[in-house]
Design a protein around this motif. Structure first.
Motif, short mmCIF file in Angstrom:
data_model
loop_
_atom_site.label_atom_id
_atom_site.label_comp_id
_atom_site.label_asym_id
_atom_site.label_seq_id
_atom_site.Cartn_x
_atom_site.Cartn_y
_atom_site.Cartn_z
N SER A 47 0.83 -1.21 0.00
CA SER A 47 0.00 0.00 0.00
C SER A 47 0.86 1.25 0.00
O SER A 47 0.56 2.24 -0.68
N TYR A 48 1.96 1.21 0.78
CA TYR A 48 2.86 2.37 0.85
C TYR A 48 3.49 2.65 -0.52
O TYR A 48 3.53 3.80 -0.98
N ASP A 51 0.94 4.04 -2.89
CA ASP A 51 0.67 5.46 -2.60
C ASP A 51 1.75 6.35 -3.18
O ASP A 51 1.46 7.43 -3.73
N GLN A 52 3.01 5.93 -3.04
CA GLN A 52 4.11 6.73 -3.56
C GLN A 52 4.05 6.81 -5.08
O GLN A 52 4.30 7.86 -5.66
N LYS A 55 1.35 9.20 -6.12
CA LYS A 55 1.76 10.60 -6.01
C LYS A 55 2.57 11.02 -7.24
O LYS A 55 2.48 12.16 -7.70
#
Length: 409
Positions: A47-48, A51-52, A55
């Motif tokens: 998930s991290y 997300d990056q 972005k």
């Protein structure tokens, strides 16, 4: 005997031997908690990373030059390539050249190492740069090579002692030929590109100053080492990103007369994310499989204790069978006890796994993710372990001859 009576007898037996029951469940607890911790952190890590990438834009394509195969300076990208791609590739929404150089950032009182990135105005839209003070670079500044810069909040604080450094001037570039630039914007600090681990500055700060300038101004700072090796492109949609990359690749290959070589490569962010998730998934599965070995040990422990329990309660089994208890009733009684032992161990392991994942995640800046499906799987798997390793002791108890059982001491 019905299932409710079997359940009460199983609970009574477990509570009468608390320490033995706990030690029996320990293997299950360790196995389940290990698997839950690994899977939770693995899902949180995915998930991290997602997300990056979100972005940066999941529909972003990077064109890169393989520097090891460059034979002449003309093989590198040019600013004209940026214009050609933007004008000729219909699905290319934003295009920016990206050049990164090492240098210094100096004020009257501070001298820090710096990572200087040369870009055009599209860069802020491609990378979703969040401006907190001032603004980003504009077209006129890029066209004319103006000495202006955007720095992040951390760098502003380190150089000027304040986040709002708009309008302040500092010198940027190589030590021997740095030039003065004016800050026109301050961006939000990014943890992903914080630049940690860079060479120390004269003031002992190990974090380089992050500076973004017009690519045309960077060319005047580094006239000899100015080589564009990366072009960043945002496609109009994620579905067209592959086609956008291929179309852009054809343009630069034709322009630089490298149609048949593999000098240039298009990399799609979505495919990169898929590859990273696939590797992370395999790694998580491997670690989970290793941790699950302790479940096998725990299951053997359950079988061992249930066999001991059958031996200890042989006379009780004989009495129950003598007064009419059926083989199936005895089987159900011991199988229920085995399942409850495994299930309690699984639930304790689930709680410990979630807590462990939260603790480890707090140090790694990852938010663990435990789905309802994982919880259901834990309950099912714990029950399955109890049934699998409890069936043999239960059958042994159920098949005891009542006369032999009554004579057992």
């Amino acid at each position: 005997m019905n299932i409710f009576e079997s359940f009460k007898m199983a609970i009574s037996s477990i509570l009468s031997n608390k320490m033995r029951s706990f030690l029996t469940m320990l293997g299950i607890i360790i196995g389940i908690s290990s698997v839950i911790t690994i899977v939770s952190l693995g899902n949180g890590g995915k998930s991290y990373i997602a997300d990056q990438f979100a972005k940066m834009g999941s529909n972003t394509v990077n064109l890169n030059v393989d520097s090891s195969k460059v034979e002449q300076i003309s093989d590198y990208f040019t600013l004209e390539d940026v214009k050609q791609i933007k004008n000729k590739v219909a699905t290319a929404k934003y295009v920016s050249a990206t050049v990164v150089q090492k240098g210094t950032a100096r004020t009257d009182t501070k001298t820090n190492t710096a990572n200087v990135t040369g870009v055009n105005t599209d860069y802020s839209l491609i990378s979703n740069v969040e401006i907190v003070y001032g603004r980003f670079l504009n077209d006129r500044e890029v066209e004319e090579g103006k000495a202006v810069a955007v720095i992040d909040q951390t760098s502003a604080k380190a150089l000027f002692g304040t986040d709002d450094a708009v309008g302040k001037s500092f010198k940027i570039g190589p030590v021997a030929s740095s030039k003065s630039a004016t800050v026109v914007g301050v961006s939000k600090a990014s943890s992903m590109f914080s630049g940690e681990g860079g060479p120390p500055s004269r003031n002992g700060d190990s974090t380089p100053t992050l500076v973004t300038v017009p690519v045309t101004f960077l060319k005047t700072l580094y006239p000899i080492d100015f080589n564009i090796t990366t072009l960043s492109i945002t496609s109009s949609s994620q579905e067209t990103s592959v086609q956008t990359g291929n179309d852009a690749l054809k343009i630069v290959q034709a322009k630089h007369a490298n149609k048949t070589s593999d000098l240039y490569k298009a990399t799609n962010s979505a495919s990169m994310l898929d590859s990273i998730n696939q590797v992370l998934g395999i790694f998580t599965t491997f670690l989970s499989a290793v941790a699950a070995i302790s479940l096998l040990v725990g299951g053997i422990g359950v079988m061992n204790i249930m066999l001991v329990s059958v031996t200890e309660r042989t006379k009780e089994i004989g009495i129950r069978k003598a007064i009419g208890a059926t083989t199936n009733a005895i089987l159900l009684q011991f199988l229920t006890e085995s399942v409850i032992l495994s299930l309690i161990g699984g639930l304790i392991g689930l709680i410990l796994g979630i807590v462990s994942a939260q603790i480890i995640g707090s140090f790694a800046n990852i938010i663990p993710s435990v789905s309802i499906l994982v919880v259901v799987e834990v309950i099912f798997f714990s029950s399955a372990v109890g049934i699998f390793f409890g069936i043999y002791p239960a059958r042994k108890a159920a098949r005891l001859n009542p006369i032999d059982a009554l004579r057992y001491e």
